[in-house]
Motif scaffolding. Sequence first.
Motif, PDB file in Angstrom:
ATOM      1  N   ILE A 115       0.850  -1.187   0.000  1.00  0.00           N
ATOM      2  CA  ILE A 115       0.000   0.000   0.000  1.00  0.00           C
ATOM      3  C   ILE A 115       0.886   1.239   0.000  1.00  0.00           C
ATOM      4  O   ILE A 115       1.752   1.387   0.854  1.00  0.00           O
ATOM      5  N   LYS A 116       0.651   2.137  -0.940  1.00  0.00           N
ATOM      6  CA  LYS A 116       1.344   3.421  -0.967  1.00  0.00           C
ATOM      7  C   LYS A 116       0.493   4.400  -0.163  1.00  0.00           C
ATOM      8  O   LYS A 116      -0.709   4.536  -0.409  1.00  0.00           O
ATOM      9  N   ILE A 117       1.129   5.079   0.813  1.00  0.00           N
ATOM     10  CA  ILE A 117       0.373   5.925   1.728  1.00  0.00           C
ATOM     11  C   ILE A 117       1.215   7.111   2.181  1.00  0.00           C
ATOM     12  O   ILE A 117       2.447   7.025   2.241  1.00  0.00           O
ATOM     13  N   LEU A 118       0.566   8.203   2.503  1.00  0.00           N
ATOM     14  CA  LEU A 118       1.252   9.369   3.049  1.00  0.00           C
ATOM     15  C   LEU A 118       1.708   9.079   4.470  1.00  0.00           C
ATOM     16  O   LEU A 118       0.990   8.428   5.240  1.00  0.00           O
ATOM     17  N   ALA A 119       2.875   9.589   4.832  1.00  0.00           N
ATOM     18  CA  ALA A 119       3.421   9.392   6.177  1.00  0.00           C
ATOM     19  C   ALA A 119       2.432   9.852   7.250  1.00  0.00           C
ATOM     20  O   ALA A 119       2.267   9.192   8.283  1.00  0.00           O
ATOM     21  N   CYS A 120       1.708  10.935   6.996  1.00  0.00           N
ATOM     22  CA  CYS A 120       0.766  11.475   7.988  1.00  0.00           C
ATOM     23  C   CYS A 120      -0.472  10.594   8.183  1.00  0.00           C
ATOM     24  O   CYS A 120      -1.214  10.769   9.151  1.00  0.00           O
ATOM     25  N   ASP A 121      -0.701   9.631   7.299  1.00  0.00           N
ATOM     26  CA  ASP A 121      -1.878   8.757   7.402  1.00  0.00           C
ATOM     27  C   ASP A 121      -1.568   7.366   7.953  1.00  0.00           C
ATOM     28  O   ASP A 121      -2.480   6.589   8.219  1.00  0.00           O
ATOM     29  N   VAL A 122      -0.299   7.030   8.128  1.00  0.00           N
ATOM     30  CA  VAL A 122       0.086   5.675   8.546  1.00  0.00           C
ATOM     31  C   VAL A 122      -0.605   5.262   9.843  1.00  0.00           C
ATOM     32  O   VAL A 122      -1.158   4.161   9.942  1.00  0.00           O
ATOM     33  N   ASP A 123      -0.613   6.127  10.850  1.00  0.00           N
ATOM     34  CA  ASP A 123      -1.202   5.761  12.143  1.00  0.00           C
ATOM     35  C   ASP A 123      -2.713   5.548  12.073  1.00  0.00           C
ATOM     36  O   ASP A 123      -3.287   4.868  12.911  1.00  0.00           O
ATOM     37  N   LYS A 124      -3.379   6.107  11.079  1.00  0.00           N
ATOM     38  CA  LYS A 124      -4.829   5.931  10.928  1.00  0.00           C
ATOM     39  C   LYS A 124      -5.205   4.486  10.598  1.00  0.00           C
ATOM     40  O   LYS A 124      -6.321   4.056  10.831  1.00  0.00           O
ATOM     41  N   LEU A 125      -4.244   3.725  10.043  1.00  0.00           N
ATOM     42  CA  LEU A 125      -4.527   2.358   9.617  1.00  0.00           C
ATOM     43  C   LEU A 125      -4.492   1.332  10.741  1.00  0.00           C
ATOM     44  O   LEU A 125      -4.908   0.200  10.556  1.00  0.00           O
ATOM     45  N   ASN A 126      -3.983   1.724  11.926  1.00  0.00           N
ATOM     46  CA  ASN A 126      -3.976   0.825  13.082  1.00  0.00           C
ATOM     47  C   ASN A 126      -3.307  -0.515  12.744  1.00  0.00           C
ATOM     48  O   ASN A 126      -3.889  -1.575  12.921  1.00  0.00           O
ATOM     49  N   LEU A 127      -2.068  -0.447  12.240  1.00  0.00           N
ATOM     50  CA  LEU A 127      -1.352  -1.633  11.774  1.00  0.00           C
ATOM     51  C   LEU A 127      -0.325  -2.136  12.774  1.00  0.00           C
ATOM     52  O   LEU A 127       0.230  -1.368  13.550  1.00  0.00           O
ATOM     53  N   SER A 128      -0.038  -3.418  12.691  1.00  0.00           N
ATOM     54  CA  SER A 128       1.048  -3.998  13.477  1.00  0.00           C
ATOM     55  C   SER A 128       2.372  -3.617  12.807  1.00  0.00           C
ATOM     56  O   SER A 128       2.393  -3.187  11.649  1.00  0.00           O
ATOM     57  N   GLU A 134       4.647  -3.698   4.812  1.00  0.00           N
ATOM     58  CA  GLU A 134       3.998  -3.759   3.498  1.00  0.00           C
ATOM     59  C   GLU A 134       3.675  -2.370   2.935  1.00  0.00           C
ATOM     60  O   GLU A 134       3.149  -2.248   1.834  1.00  0.00           O
ATOM     61  N   LEU A 135       3.992  -1.318   3.698  1.00  0.00           N
ATOM     62  CA  LEU A 135       3.674   0.045   3.279  1.00  0.00           C
ATOM     63  C   LEU A 135       4.805   0.672   2.474  1.00  0.00           C
ATOM     64  O   LEU A 135       5.982   0.438   2.743  1.00  0.00           O
ATOM     65  N   ILE A 136       4.410   1.480   1.517  1.00  0.00           N
ATOM     66  CA  ILE A 136       5.339   2.349   0.803  1.00  0.00           C
ATOM     67  C   ILE A 136       4.969   3.749   1.269  1.00  0.00           C
ATOM     68  O   ILE A 136       3.946   4.307   0.865  1.00  0.00           O
ATOM     69  N   ILE A 137       5.767   4.286   2.191  1.00  0.00           N
ATOM     70  CA  ILE A 137       5.430   5.553   2.838  1.00  0.00           C
ATOM     71  C   ILE A 137       6.085   6.707   2.108  1.00  0.00           C
ATOM     72  O   ILE A 137       7.287   6.692   1.849  1.00  0.00           O
ATOM     73  N   VAL A 138       5.278   7.715   1.769  1.00  0.00           N
ATOM     74  CA  VAL A 138       5.784   8.890   1.050  1.00  0.00           C
ATOM     75  C   VAL A 138       5.364  10.174   1.759  1.00  0.00           C
ATOM     76  O   VAL A 138       4.394  10.189   2.521  1.00  0.00           O
ATOM     77  N   ASP A 139       6.108  11.236   1.500  1.00  0.00           N
ATOM     78  CA  ASP A 139       5.714  12.564   1.974  1.00  0.00           C
ATOM     79  C   ASP A 139       4.796  13.181   0.926  1.00  0.00           C
ATOM     80  O   ASP A 139       4.729  12.718  -0.206  1.00  0.00           O
ATOM     81  N   ARG A 140       4.104  14.250   1.279  1.00  0.00           N
ATOM     82  CA  ARG A 140       3.143  14.879   0.365  1.00  0.00           C
ATOM     83  C   ARG A 140       3.724  15.226  -1.012  1.00  0.00           C
ATOM     84  O   ARG A 140       3.032  15.143  -2.008  1.00  0.00           O
ATOM     85  N   GLY A 141       4.982  15.608  -1.065  1.00  0.00           N
ATOM     86  CA  GLY A 141       5.582  16.055  -2.310  1.00  0.00           C
ATOM     87  C   GLY A 141       5.993  14.962  -3.273  1.00  0.00           C
ATOM     88  O   GLY A 141       6.371  15.217  -4.400  1.00  0.00           O
TER      89      GLY A 141
END
Length: 142
Positions: A115-128, A134-141
């Motif tokens: 899953i590609k996701i913004l760094a600011c949204d990672v905690d919203k997913l409640n993940l272990s 499994e995340l591809i974390i990106v900044d807004r830019g």
Amino acid sequence: CQGTSIVKKEFMRGINFKKSELTGCNLVDTKFVGSNLQNCVIRDSVLKNTNFFKADLENADFSNNDLQGASFVDTNLKGVDFSGCNLENVRIGLVDLTQTKLEGARFGNNKIKKIKILACDVDKLNLSEEQKEELIIVDRGE
């Protein structure tokens, strides 16, 4: 559809629902496989165990829906509004959530993959911690 269950347990392969409005519907177990739901409004509805494999949901409004057990694999979620949704026990993979609205959405016990996701949204997913791998974390830019 206004509060009915006209599509319950139906297979909607490749159907064009672009710009449709479905509010207060029972769409449990519906299979929107490969369907076009661009700019569609589906609000205040029950979509438990619904399958959106390879569906195009770009800019759809799914706010305040019960999507427990739904499947979003290889689904276009660009601009989708999941605000206030129940997204527990959802299978989600090979998707880009960087332009998706997740405010007030409830996540938990989800099966995720790439899953590609913004760094600011990672905690919203409640993940272990294992799931976070499994995340591809990106900044807004990016």
